[in-house]
Design an enzyme around this catalytic site. Structure first.
Site, mmCIF file in Angstrom:
data_model
loop_
_atom_site.group_PDB
_atom_site.id
_atom_site.type_symbol
_atom_site.label_atom_id
_atom_site.label_comp_id
_atom_site.label_asym_id
_atom_site.label_seq_id
_atom_site.Cartn_x
_atom_site.Cartn_y
_atom_site.Cartn_z
ATOM 1 N N TYR A 1 -4.641 -1.942 -8.616
ATOM 2 C CA TYR A 1 -4.278 -1.059 -7.511
ATOM 3 C C TYR A 1 -5.484 -0.160 -7.241
ATOM 4 O O TYR A 1 -6.044 0.430 -8.166
ATOM 5 C CB TYR A 1 -3.068 -0.183 -7.893
ATOM 6 C CG TYR A 1 -1.788 -0.968 -8.080
ATOM 7 C CD1 TYR A 1 -0.979 -1.251 -6.996
ATOM 8 C CD2 TYR A 1 -1.396 -1.421 -9.336
ATOM 9 C CE1 TYR A 1 0.203 -1.965 -7.156
ATOM 10 C CE2 TYR A 1 -0.221 -2.135 -9.504
ATOM 11 C CZ TYR A 1 0.573 -2.401 -8.410
ATOM 12 O OH TYR A 1 1.733 -3.108 -8.574
ATOM 13 N N ALA B 1 4.421 0.845 -11.827
ATOM 14 C CA ALA B 1 4.085 -0.359 -11.081
ATOM 15 C C ALA B 1 3.715 -1.487 -12.040
ATOM 16 O O ALA B 1 3.187 -1.245 -13.121
ATOM 17 C CB ALA B 1 2.916 -0.071 -10.134
ATOM 18 N N CYS B 2 3.995 -2.709 -11.606
ATOM 19 C CA CYS B 2 3.622 -3.900 -12.385
ATOM 20 C C CYS B 2 3.331 -5.024 -11.403
ATOM 21 O O CYS B 2 2.875 -4.779 -10.295
ATOM 22 C CB CYS B 2 4.709 -4.256 -13.394
ATOM 23 S SG CYS B 2 6.278 -4.772 -12.650
ATOM 24 N N ALA B 3 3.591 -6.263 -11.789
ATOM 25 C CA ALA B 3 3.305 -7.402 -10.920
ATOM 26 C C ALA B 3 4.409 -7.637 -9.887
ATOM 27 O O ALA B 3 4.129 -7.916 -8.727
ATOM 28 C CB ALA B 3 3.091 -8.664 -11.750
ATOM 29 N N MET C 1 2.927 -5.414 -7.535
ATOM 30 C CA MET C 1 1.684 -5.842 -6.891
ATOM 31 C C MET C 1 1.954 -6.869 -5.796
ATOM 32 O O MET C 1 1.289 -6.863 -4.759
ATOM 33 C CB MET C 1 0.723 -6.412 -7.938
ATOM 34 C CG MET C 1 -0.586 -6.938 -7.388
ATOM 35 S SD MET C 1 -1.640 -5.716 -6.554
ATOM 36 C CE MET C 1 -2.474 -4.967 -7.959
#
Length: 108
Positions: A37, A66-68, A95
Site C-alpha cells: 500500500y 488491511a491484508c490481501a 489489497m
C-alpha cells in the site's frame, strides 16, 4: 458491534487515512515485498506476529487493518478490539479491492 459497521470500502479508507488514520498491513513480508500500500502512515505487522507484538500499535490512534482480501485483517481487527483498542476498522476487500479502485501501490 456489527462487523459491517467496522469495515470501510477502499475510497472511505483512503479518506480515513487522509484524516490521520494508520494503515496496518497484516500480510506476510513476502506479500508486502511484491506489492505494498502506498500511503503515508503505514505499519507492517503480520497477523502471525500480532499476538506477540500488538502492544507496539498506538492505543489512541485510528487503525485501519488491511491484508490481501479482508479475511486476515478482519481477524486482526477483532483481536485488537478484544485487547483494548477502540478505534479499529477493517479495509473491506483488502489489497484486491484497493487495486480494483485504482488506489496507490508500490510494486517491486
Amino acid at each position: 458491534m456489527n462487523a459491517h459497521l467496522l469495515s470501510l470500502d477502499p475510497r472511505a479508507a483512503l479518506e480515513a487515512l487522509a484524516q490521520g488514520a494508520w494503515l496496518v498491513d497484516v500480510r506476510e513480508a513476502h506479500e508486502v515485498r511484491r506489492m505494498a500500500y502506498d500511503v503515508e502512515r503505514v505499519l507492517h505487522l503480520p497477523l502471525s506476529e500480532l499476538e506477540r507484538r500488538h502492544h507496539e500499535l498506538p492505543m489512541d490512534a485510528e487503525l485501519l487493518m488491511a491484508c490481501a482480501a479482508g479475511g486476515r485483517s478482519q481477524q486482526a481487527m477483532n483481536y485488537l478490539l478484544h485487547h483494548g483498542h477502540r478505534k479499529v476498522r477493517n479495509l473491506a476487500g483488502g489489497m484486491a479491492a484497493w487495486l480494483a479502485h485504482g488506489l496507490p501501490v508500490r510494486a517491486s
